[in-house]
Design a protein around this motif. Structure first.
Motif, mmCIF file in Angstrom:
data_model
loop_
_atom_site.group_PDB
_atom_site.id
_atom_site.type_symbol
_atom_site.label_atom_id
_atom_site.label_comp_id
_atom_site.label_asym_id
_atom_site.label_seq_id
_atom_site.Cartn_x
_atom_site.Cartn_y
_atom_site.Cartn_z
ATOM 1 N N THR A 221 0.406 -99.782 19.593
ATOM 2 C CA THR A 221 1.802 -99.733 19.160
ATOM 3 C C THR A 221 2.285 -101.141 18.835
ATOM 4 O OG1 THR A 221 2.817 -100.088 21.330
ATOM 5 C CG2 THR A 221 2.113 -97.828 20.799
ATOM 6 N N GLU A 222 3.522 -101.212 18.370
ATOM 7 C CA GLU A 222 4.115 -102.504 18.039
ATOM 8 C C GLU A 222 4.245 -103.405 19.260
ATOM 9 O OE1 GLU A 222 5.513 -99.435 15.076
ATOM 10 O OE2 GLU A 222 5.337 -99.547 17.269
ATOM 11 N N ALA A 223 4.184 -102.821 20.444
ATOM 12 C CA ALA A 223 4.266 -103.627 21.665
ATOM 13 C C ALA A 223 2.993 -104.425 21.908
ATOM 14 C CB ALA A 223 4.551 -102.728 22.871
ATOM 15 N N ASP A 224 1.886 -104.025 21.268
ATOM 16 C CA ASP A 224 0.633 -104.772 21.395
ATOM 17 C C ASP A 224 0.701 -106.000 20.501
ATOM 18 O OD1 ASP A 224 -1.397 -102.969 22.990
ATOM 19 O OD2 ASP A 224 -0.325 -101.632 21.637
ATOM 20 N N LEU A 225 0.511 -107.162 21.084
ATOM 21 C CA LEU A 225 0.593 -108.393 20.308
ATOM 22 C C LEU A 225 -0.535 -108.471 19.291
ATOM 23 C CD1 LEU A 225 1.455 -110.986 23.093
ATOM 24 C CD2 LEU A 225 2.983 -110.119 21.305
ATOM 25 N N PRO A 226 -0.264 -109.030 18.091
ATOM 26 C CA PRO A 226 -1.353 -109.235 17.129
ATOM 27 C C PRO A 226 -2.389 -110.176 17.723
ATOM 28 C CG PRO A 226 0.624 -110.404 16.434
ATOM 29 C CD PRO A 226 1.010 -109.537 17.589
ATOM 30 N N MET A 227 -3.634 -109.874 17.480
ATOM 31 C CA MET A 227 -4.726 -110.606 18.111
ATOM 32 C C MET A 227 -5.641 -111.147 17.032
ATOM 33 S SD MET A 227 -7.500 -108.823 20.613
ATOM 34 C CE MET A 227 -9.236 -109.134 20.337
ATOM 35 N N ALA A 228 -6.072 -112.384 17.193
ATOM 36 C CA ALA A 228 -6.986 -112.990 16.235
ATOM 37 C C ALA A 228 -8.346 -112.323 16.355
ATOM 38 C CB ALA A 228 -7.094 -114.492 16.470
ATOM 39 N N ARG A 229 -8.631 -111.388 15.466
ATOM 40 C CA ARG A 229 -9.901 -110.664 15.483
ATOM 41 C C ARG A 229 -10.956 -111.447 14.713
ATOM 42 N NH1 ARG A 229 -9.715 -106.107 12.700
ATOM 43 N NH2 ARG A 229 -11.440 -105.225 13.864
ATOM 44 N N PRO A 230 -12.225 -111.036 14.790
ATOM 45 C CA PRO A 230 -13.263 -111.729 14.019
ATOM 46 C C PRO A 230 -12.957 -111.701 12.528
ATOM 47 C CG PRO A 230 -14.247 -110.263 15.641
ATOM 48 C CD PRO A 230 -12.781 -109.975 15.647
ATOM 49 N N GLY A 231 -13.326 -112.774 11.843
ATOM 50 C CA GLY A 231 -13.101 -112.849 10.407
ATOM 51 C C GLY A 231 -11.826 -113.592 10.068
ATOM 52 N N GLU A 232 -11.882 -114.364 9.000
ATOM 53 C CA GLU A 232 -10.729 -115.182 8.638
ATOM 54 C C GLU A 232 -9.575 -114.361 8.083
ATOM 55 O OE1 GLU A 232 -10.911 -119.099 7.204
ATOM 56 O OE2 GLU A 232 -13.088 -119.195 7.265
ATOM 57 N N TYR A 233 -9.852 -113.201 7.517
ATOM 58 C CA TYR A 233 -8.770 -112.400 6.939
ATOM 59 C C TYR A 233 -7.730 -112.036 7.990
ATOM 60 C CZ TYR A 233 -6.229 -108.326 5.268
ATOM 61 O OH TYR A 233 -5.233 -107.436 4.956
ATOM 62 N N ALA A 234 -8.165 -111.412 9.090
ATOM 63 C CA ALA A 234 -7.213 -110.987 10.112
ATOM 64 C C ALA A 234 -6.438 -112.170 10.674
ATOM 65 C CB ALA A 234 -7.947 -110.252 11.240
ATOM 66 N N ASN A 235 -7.133 -113.272 10.891
ATOM 67 C CA ASN A 235 -6.456 -114.463 11.410
ATOM 68 C C ASN A 235 -5.400 -114.972 10.442
ATOM 69 O OD1 ASN A 235 -7.964 -115.704 14.007
ATOM 70 N ND2 ASN A 235 -9.418 -114.566 12.762
ATOM 71 N N SER A 236 -5.723 -114.972 9.145
ATOM 72 C CA SER A 236 -4.767 -115.473 8.164
ATOM 73 C C SER A 236 -3.547 -114.560 8.055
ATOM 74 C CB SER A 236 -5.431 -115.644 6.792
ATOM 75 O OG SER A 236 -5.727 -114.394 6.193
ATOM 76 N N VAL A 237 -3.732 -113.253 8.283
ATOM 77 C CA VAL A 237 -2.595 -112.335 8.207
ATOM 78 C C VAL A 237 -1.684 -112.499 9.426
ATOM 79 C CG1 VAL A 237 -1.861 -109.933 8.039
ATOM 80 C CG2 VAL A 237 -3.829 -110.721 6.743
ATOM 81 N N VAL A 238 -2.252 -112.792 10.582
ATOM 82 C CA VAL A 238 -1.405 -113.154 11.716
ATOM 83 C C VAL A 238 -0.563 -114.373 11.331
ATOM 84 C CG1 VAL A 238 -1.343 -113.958 14.108
ATOM 85 C CG2 VAL A 238 -2.977 -112.183 13.442
ATOM 86 N N GLY A 239 -1.180 -115.326 10.640
ATOM 87 C CA GLY A 239 -0.434 -116.478 10.151
ATOM 88 C C GLY A 239 0.682 -116.079 9.194
ATOM 89 N N ARG A 240 0.400 -115.104 8.323
ATOM 90 C CA ARG A 240 1.428 -114.629 7.388
ATOM 91 C C ARG A 240 2.609 -114.025 8.137
ATOM 92 N NH1 ARG A 240 -1.102 -110.934 3.085
ATOM 93 N NH2 ARG A 240 -1.047 -109.280 4.653
#
Length: 351
Positions: free
Chosen positions: A170-189
């Motif tokens: 759910t939205e209560a789960d904090l975004p987590m830096a998963r493997p791969g640069e894409y997911a990390n960059s979207v957390v940055g977005r």
């Protein structure tokens, strides 16, 4: 005026789609909720990154819902013919590189902005461009449109995987830096838009979006094509969220009337947890093919809970059964596809 606008309801569902024109016309029919929400908003509407798979029908839906408002589509328009089609539907278009601060600052300062730009695939060797598109372009946009409502496109890939038996993250789960640069960059977005929303008091919403279903691409089209071609259907990622693209368009547009200060995340997708094995078997029945499987369902996958958005705006209009029928016919009759796979089965985070 609004009473004359055609609204989406099950009586309009076709048996199959004749062609792309028929599909896109249906996919851009607004719900009554879209009509009501957009017409009670002050100001015009701009979609940044309109030239992608989703933006074209979203812009057309907005124009159908509020024909008296300006609907402006902004993109580099690298795909031939997209700009002309939008113009034919009454949508204004502007060619713009969202990394060009001067060009973005020169865009009309409308009150309602949807940001759909970003990069996910084909970034190997240009990881710097991936990060620029997913963090610097958002900063430029957030500063240029600090006085607008700003609904921004994100992804479920910011989330950790979970057990599909537990209801999804759910939205209560904090975004987590998963493997791969894409997911990390979207957390940055996400964090970039959040920062400037706090700084300027910009109303916003971050749409953590699941897999859209369009007969030309997406989870269902991929599974149906694998079954049709006799290719093994991978089961390791055994469950998915799906949502008809027209319903996704509707929720994106309606979120302009449901922003928060500061901007907050919300999951967007269908209410069902869908089994990949089940989908393959349904497509096998429709196509007259016996599905072939590889792997076995794992105890975790990328699954999100979309109760919050669906509680706010209602469940999607288009349910599972017609989606399966439409995709099966599209694949069986060899109609055109985008050739841009979702890669839902990829578990490494590298796309």
């Amino acid at each position: 005026m609004n009473e004359a606008i055609q609204t989406l309801h099950p009586d309009l569902f076709p048996d199959v789609f004749r062609d792309v024109e028929h599909l896109e016309d249906f996919m851009s029919i607004p719900t009554q909720g879209v009509i009501d929400d957009l017409n009670r908003l002050d100001g015009d509407i701009m979609i940044l990154g309109v030239g992608g798979k989703i933006g074209v029908t979203m812009a057309r839906m907005a124009k159908k819902a509020c024909p008296d408002k300006r609907v402006i589509g902004v993109s580099r328009f690298s795909e031939e013919g997209v700009q002309e089609r939008l113009n034919d539907w009454g949508i204004e278009t502007i060619v713009c590189d969202l990394l060009d601060r001067d060009a973005v600052n020169a865009l009309p300062k409308v009150k309602n902005v949807i940001y759909m730009a970003g990069l996910k695939f084909d970034y190997r060797g240009r990881e710097d461009f991936l990060w620029a598109m997913n963090t610097i372009a958002p900063q430029i946009t957030a500063e240029a449109f600090k006085d607008s409502r700003l609904v921004t496109f994100s992804t479920i890939h910011v989330y950790p995987w979970s057990n599909p038996l537990h209801g999804g993250v759910t939205e209560a789960d904090l975004p987590m830096a998963r493997p791969g640069e894409y997911a990390n960059s979207v957390v940055g977005r996400e964090r970039t838009f959040e920062h400037f929303s706090k700084k300027y008091g910009t109303p916003g919403r971050t749409m953590r979006f699941v897999y859209a279903i369009d007969p030309r691409y997406g989870v269902m089209q991929e599974i149906a094509s694998w079954v049709n071609e006799g290719k093994p259907v991978p089961l390791d990622t055994g469950h998915v969220n799906t949502m008809w693209q027209g319903d996704a368009n509707a929720q994106f547009l309606r979120m302009l009337a449901n922003t928060t200060v500061p901007a907050s995340p919300i999951n967007v997708g269908g209410p069902e947890t869908v089994s990949v094995r089940y989908l393959a078997r349904r497509f096998g029945e429709a196509l007259g093919k016996e599905p072939v499987f590889t792997g076995v369902e794992q105890d975790n996958c990328l699954l999100v809970n979309c109760d919050k958005a669906n509680g706010l705006m209602g469940n999607p209009v288009v349910p599972m059964d017609p989606m399966i029928r439409w995709v099966a016919d599209w694949v069986k009759t060899g109609k055109p596809v985008h050739g841009k796979p979702s890669k839902f089965e990829v578990r490494s985070g590298e796309f």
